[in-house]
Design a protein around this motif. Structure first.
Motif, PDB file in Angstrom:
ATOM      1  N   VAL A 149     -11.855 -36.522  -8.018  1.00  0.00           N
ATOM      2  CA  VAL A 149     -12.026 -37.798  -7.319  1.00  0.00           C
ATOM      3  C   VAL A 149     -12.692 -38.759  -8.303  1.00  0.00           C
ATOM      4  O   VAL A 149     -13.886 -38.665  -8.570  1.00  0.00           O
ATOM      5  CB  VAL A 149     -12.895 -37.612  -6.051  1.00  0.00           C
ATOM      6  N   GLY A 150     -11.869 -39.645  -8.883  1.00  0.00           N
ATOM      7  CA  GLY A 150     -12.375 -40.563  -9.913  1.00  0.00           C
ATOM      8  C   GLY A 150     -12.023 -40.031 -11.287  1.00  0.00           C
ATOM      9  O   GLY A 150     -12.778 -39.274 -11.887  1.00  0.00           O
ATOM     10  N   MET A 151     -10.840 -40.437 -11.780  1.00  0.00           N
ATOM     11  CA  MET A 151     -10.324 -39.891 -13.045  1.00  0.00           C
ATOM     12  C   MET A 151     -10.685 -40.842 -14.186  1.00  0.00           C
ATOM     13  O   MET A 151      -9.827 -41.290 -14.944  1.00  0.00           O
ATOM     14  CB  MET A 151      -8.811 -39.715 -12.900  1.00  0.00           C
ATOM     15  N   GLY A 152     -11.966 -41.154 -14.309  1.00  0.00           N
ATOM     16  CA  GLY A 152     -12.428 -41.945 -15.450  1.00  0.00           C
ATOM     17  C   GLY A 152     -12.745 -41.010 -16.606  1.00  0.00           C
ATOM     18  O   GLY A 152     -12.135 -39.947 -16.744  1.00  0.00           O
ATOM     19  N   ARG A 153     -13.712 -41.401 -17.419  1.00  0.00           N
ATOM     20  CA  ARG A 153     -14.013 -40.604 -18.620  1.00  0.00           C
ATOM     21  C   ARG A 153     -14.425 -39.184 -18.257  1.00  0.00           C
ATOM     22  O   ARG A 153     -13.918 -38.212 -18.812  1.00  0.00           O
ATOM     23  CB  ARG A 153     -15.155 -41.247 -19.405  1.00  0.00           C
ATOM     24  N   ILE A 154     -15.387 -39.059 -17.319  1.00  0.00           N
ATOM     25  CA  ILE A 154     -15.912 -37.716 -17.014  1.00  0.00           C
ATOM     26  C   ILE A 154     -14.890 -36.902 -16.226  1.00  0.00           C
ATOM     27  O   ILE A 154     -14.657 -35.721 -16.524  1.00  0.00           O
ATOM     28  CB  ILE A 154     -17.260 -37.824 -16.260  1.00  0.00           C
ATOM     29  N   GLY A 155     -14.229 -37.535 -15.251  1.00  0.00           N
ATOM     30  CA  GLY A 155     -13.196 -36.827 -14.493  1.00  0.00           C
ATOM     31  C   GLY A 155     -12.109 -36.293 -15.414  1.00  0.00           C
ATOM     32  O   GLY A 155     -11.663 -35.143 -15.281  1.00  0.00           O
ATOM     33  N   SER A 156     -11.694 -37.113 -16.381  1.00  0.00           N
ATOM     34  CA  SER A 156     -10.641 -36.675 -17.320  1.00  0.00           C
ATOM     35  C   SER A 156     -11.137 -35.525 -18.190  1.00  0.00           C
ATOM     36  O   SER A 156     -10.373 -34.610 -18.524  1.00  0.00           O
ATOM     37  CB  SER A 156     -10.209 -37.834 -18.217  1.00  0.00           C
ATOM     38  N   ALA A 157     -12.415 -35.569 -18.557  1.00  0.00           N
ATOM     39  CA  ALA A 157     -12.961 -34.490 -19.393  1.00  0.00           C
ATOM     40  C   ALA A 157     -13.032 -33.177 -18.607  1.00  0.00           C
ATOM     41  O   ALA A 157     -12.824 -32.087 -19.156  1.00  0.00           O
ATOM     42  CB  ALA A 157     -14.351 -34.881 -19.914  1.00  0.00           C
ATOM     43  N   VAL A 158     -13.302 -33.267 -17.311  1.00  0.00           N
ATOM     44  CA  VAL A 158     -13.284 -32.053 -16.471  1.00  0.00           C
ATOM     45  C   VAL A 158     -11.850 -31.532 -16.360  1.00  0.00           C
ATOM     46  O   VAL A 158     -11.595 -30.329 -16.456  1.00  0.00           O
ATOM     47  CB  VAL A 158     -13.893 -32.346 -15.075  1.00  0.00           C
ATOM     48  N   ALA A 159     -10.894 -32.461 -16.195  1.00  0.00           N
ATOM     49  CA  ALA A 159      -9.479 -32.058 -16.103  1.00  0.00           C
ATOM     50  C   ALA A 159      -9.038 -31.334 -17.374  1.00  0.00           C
ATOM     51  O   ALA A 159      -8.304 -30.346 -17.321  1.00  0.00           O
ATOM     52  CB  ALA A 159      -8.610 -33.290 -15.854  1.00  0.00           C
ATOM     53  N   ARG A 160      -9.518 -31.803 -18.529  1.00  0.00           N
ATOM     54  CA  ARG A 160      -9.159 -31.131 -19.794  1.00  0.00           C
ATOM     55  C   ARG A 160      -9.700 -29.708 -19.820  1.00  0.00           C
ATOM     56  O   ARG A 160      -9.043 -28.782 -20.272  1.00  0.00           O
ATOM     57  CB  ARG A 160      -9.705 -31.915 -20.987  1.00  0.00           C
ATOM     58  N   ARG A 161     -10.945 -29.530 -19.323  1.00  0.00           N
ATOM     59  CA  ARG A 161     -11.505 -28.175 -19.275  1.00  0.00           C
ATOM     60  C   ARG A 161     -10.673 -27.283 -18.351  1.00  0.00           C
ATOM     61  O   ARG A 161     -10.455 -26.103 -18.625  1.00  0.00           O
ATOM     62  CB  ARG A 161     -12.970 -28.231 -18.802  1.00  0.00           C
ATOM     63  N   ALA A 162     -10.193 -27.869 -17.245  1.00  0.00           N
ATOM     64  CA  ALA A 162      -9.415 -27.095 -16.269  1.00  0.00           C
ATOM     65  C   ALA A 162      -8.121 -26.553 -16.876  1.00  0.00           C
ATOM     66  O   ALA A 162      -7.643 -25.481 -16.491  1.00  0.00           O
ATOM     67  CB  ALA A 162      -9.107 -27.966 -15.052  1.00  0.00           C
ATOM     68  N   ARG A 163      -7.584 -27.294 -17.842  1.00  0.00           N
ATOM     69  CA  ARG A 163      -6.340 -26.819 -18.480  1.00  0.00           C
ATOM     70  C   ARG A 163      -6.549 -25.462 -19.145  1.00  0.00           C
ATOM     71  O   ARG A 163      -5.655 -24.621 -19.176  1.00  0.00           O
ATOM     72  CB  ARG A 163      -5.845 -27.850 -19.497  1.00  0.00           C
ATOM     73  N   GLY A 164      -7.748 -25.238 -19.679  1.00  0.00           N
ATOM     74  CA  GLY A 164      -8.051 -23.936 -20.303  1.00  0.00           C
ATOM     75  C   GLY A 164      -8.096 -22.805 -19.289  1.00  0.00           C
ATOM     76  O   GLY A 164      -8.095 -21.629 -19.661  1.00  0.00           O
ATOM     77  N   PHE A 165      -8.187 -23.156 -18.013  1.00  0.00           N
ATOM     78  CA  PHE A 165      -8.205 -22.149 -16.944  1.00  0.00           C
ATOM     79  C   PHE A 165      -6.887 -22.160 -16.165  1.00  0.00           C
ATOM     80  O   PHE A 165      -6.824 -21.672 -15.044  1.00  0.00           O
ATOM     81  CB  PHE A 165      -9.382 -22.417 -15.995  1.00  0.00           C
ATOM     82  N   SER A 166      -5.858 -22.747 -16.786  1.00  0.00           N
ATOM     83  CA  SER A 166      -4.516 -22.820 -16.170  1.00  0.00           C
ATOM     84  C   SER A 166      -4.548 -23.410 -14.759  1.00  0.00           C
ATOM     85  O   SER A 166      -3.841 -22.951 -13.855  1.00  0.00           O
ATOM     86  CB  SER A 166      -3.866 -21.436 -16.104  1.00  0.00           C
ATOM     87  N   MET A 167      -5.395 -24.412 -14.559  1.00  0.00           N
ATOM     88  CA  MET A 167      -5.518 -25.003 -13.217  1.00  0.00           C
ATOM     89  C   MET A 167      -4.661 -26.262 -13.105  1.00  0.00           C
ATOM     90  O   MET A 167      -4.851 -27.200 -13.883  1.00  0.00           O
ATOM     91  CB  MET A 167      -6.982 -25.380 -12.932  1.00  0.00           C
ATOM     92  N   PRO A 168      -3.744 -26.319 -12.150  1.00  0.00           N
ATOM     93  CA  PRO A 168      -3.066 -27.598 -11.898  1.00  0.00           C
ATOM     94  C   PRO A 168      -4.097 -28.618 -11.418  1.00  0.00           C
ATOM     95  O   PRO A 168      -5.009 -28.272 -10.663  1.00  0.00           O
ATOM     96  CB  PRO A 168      -2.076 -27.285 -10.778  1.00  0.00           C
ATOM     97  N   VAL A 169      -3.948 -29.871 -11.873  1.00  0.00           N
ATOM     98  CA  VAL A 169      -4.947 -30.893 -11.522  1.00  0.00           C
ATOM     99  C   VAL A 169      -4.315 -32.012 -10.698  1.00  0.00           C
ATOM    100  O   VAL A 169      -3.311 -32.602 -11.097  1.00  0.00           O
ATOM    101  CB  VAL A 169      -5.598 -31.472 -12.798  1.00  0.00           C
ATOM    102  N   LEU A 170      -4.929 -32.292  -9.546  1.00  0.00           N
ATOM    103  CA  LEU A 170      -4.606 -33.477  -8.749  1.00  0.00           C
ATOM    104  C   LEU A 170      -5.720 -34.474  -8.993  1.00  0.00           C
ATOM    105  O   LEU A 170      -6.854 -34.078  -9.244  1.00  0.00           O
ATOM    106  CB  LEU A 170      -4.581 -33.134  -7.258  1.00  0.00           C
ATOM    107  N   TYR A 171      -5.417 -35.764  -8.912  1.00  0.00           N
ATOM    108  CA  TYR A 171      -6.511 -36.732  -8.993  1.00  0.00           C
ATOM    109  C   TYR A 171      -6.262 -37.882  -8.046  1.00  0.00           C
ATOM    110  O   TYR A 171      -5.130 -38.143  -7.627  1.00  0.00           O
ATOM    111  CB  TYR A 171      -6.698 -37.243 -10.437  1.00  0.00           C
ATOM    112  N   THR A 172      -7.365 -38.525  -7.692  1.00  0.00           N
ATOM    113  CA  THR A 172      -7.244 -39.742  -6.893  1.00  0.00           C
ATOM    114  C   THR A 172      -8.241 -40.760  -7.399  1.00  0.00           C
ATOM    115  O   THR A 172      -9.314 -40.391  -7.912  1.00  0.00           O
ATOM    116  CB  THR A 172      -7.464 -39.444  -5.391  1.00  0.00           C
ATOM    117  N   GLN A 173      -7.876 -42.005  -7.315  1.00  0.00           N
ATOM    118  CA  GLN A 173      -8.775 -43.118  -7.612  1.00  0.00           C
ATOM    119  C   GLN A 173      -8.054 -44.386  -7.204  1.00  0.00           C
ATOM    120  O   GLN A 173      -6.923 -44.327  -6.724  1.00  0.00           O
ATOM    121  CB  GLN A 173      -9.198 -43.139  -9.072  1.00  0.00           C
ATOM    122  N   ARG A 174      -8.720 -45.543  -7.382  1.00  0.00           N
ATOM    123  CA  ARG A 174      -8.121 -46.775  -6.862  1.00  0.00           C
ATOM    124  C   ARG A 174      -6.757 -47.048  -7.482  1.00  0.00           C
ATOM    125  O   ARG A 174      -5.820 -47.407  -6.817  1.00  0.00           O
ATOM    126  CB  ARG A 174      -9.056 -47.958  -7.102  1.00  0.00           C
TER     127      ARG A 174
END
Ligand code: DGY
Length: 314
Positions: A149-174
């Motif tokens: 929720v909120g794919m700014g700098r920090i949200g995107s950095a968390v999403a990058r970490r999730a890729r290492g755990f083979s996690m599909p990522v959904l995001y939402t923001q304005r």
């Protein structure tokens, strides 16, 4: 030489750089201190912490103030329209804390899912009686769906970490990101995100629109067995409602670094074994905190020298 007030103790030697060219007054209890009251008529710059409330009354009583340099990326402690109306520049510390905060968010995700803090308490209490196939089963992380929720700098950095755990990522923001910035994450509306994601990690700023974004109703609609992570701001989540969602479902666990009324925490969370609670330490690795202090001081020095700050707000 201007008078600069510095709230609290900052890591690193940035304050020495300030002292080289300005009069610096520093006090542990920030803008509520007697030291600030004594110098406020002269203060042209404040290096503020997120615990300092910079509102219209504060600004009206600080007639020479030119810049508020927050040592944080979040600026919800500052009344931005009131600053704008008085020509006071506000700055923050983006970028330098992105990776550290994402590290902590992912740490909370792992700890909450796999019951690490709960297990640590159990071991220390002498209650570990040996391995069994059903002991302390948790939530699977790898391959699970992460909702940001909120794919700014920090949200995107968390999403990058999730890729290492083979996690599909959904995001939402304005606004929806273009494909390059989304880096494989899928845009969905918030309502869809909370019903589909196994993990929801909050990274939006606190504004009137995001206050209690996760209220009783939205928490109740989250996927059964899901895990909520909040490293953004406490008031985005209704803390008492979260306590109930952790006790009666649908949530399996939560990992929280921020709270609605810091440093006070709702008693319902303190007694929940499935809540991992951290004391607002998202950016608290040594180099990051040093970089935040340096950035805030650089912002002050630039404004006092009549130049644009490094990281202005708005
Ligand atoms: C921020 O920067 O807003 C954090 O909450 C503190 O690092």
């Amino acid at each position: 030489m201007a008078t600069v007030f510095v709230s609290g103790t900052l890591p690193g030697d940035g304050v020495a750089a300030l002292r080289a060219s300005h009069r610096v007054v520093q006090a542990e209890d920030g803008i509520r201190s007697a030291a600030f009251a004594d110098c406020r008529a002269d203060v042209e710059a404040v290096v503020a912490l997120l615990t300092d409330r910079i509102d219209a009354a504060f600004l009206d009583a600080s007639p020479r103030l030119r810049v508020v340099a927050n040592v944080a990326v979040g600026v919800d402690n500052v009344d931005l329209p009131a600053c704008r109306a008085r020509g006071v520049i506000v700055t923050n510390t983006p970028d330098v804390l992105t990776e550290a905060t994402a590290d902590l968010a992912f740490g909370l995700l792992l700890a909450a899912a796999r019951r690490i803090a709960e297990g640590d308490r159990l071991v220390r209490a002498g209650a570990f009686t040996g391995w069994t196939p059903t002991f302390m089963l948790g939530t699977r992380v790898h391959g699970a769906t992460l909702g940001i929720v909120g794919m700014g700098r920090i949200g995107s950095a968390v999403a990058r970490r999730a890729r290492g755990f083979s996690m599909p990522v959904l995001y939402t923001q304005r606004s929806r990101l273009d494909a390059t910035l989304a880096e494989g994450a899928t845009y969905v509306e918030l309502e869809e995100l909370v019903t589909r994601a196994d993990f929801v990690s909050i990274h939006c700023p606190l504004t009137p629109a995001t206050t209690h974004l996760f209220d009783e109703g939205r928490l109740a609609r989250m996927k059964p067995g899901s895990v909520l992570i909040n490293t953004a701001r406490g008031p985005i989540v209704d803390e008492a409602a979260l306590g109930r969602a952790l006790e009666h479902g649908p949530l399996a666990a939560a990992g929280l670094d921020v709270f609605e009324h810091e440093p006070v925490i709702d008693p319902s969370l303190l007694t929940r074994p499935n809540a991992v609670l951290a004391p607002h330490i998202g950016s608290a690795d040594r180099p990051t905190r040093q970089a935040m202090a340096s950035r805030a001081i650089a912002n002050v020095l630039e404004v006092l020298a009549g130049r644009p700050p490094v990281s202005p707000i708005g």
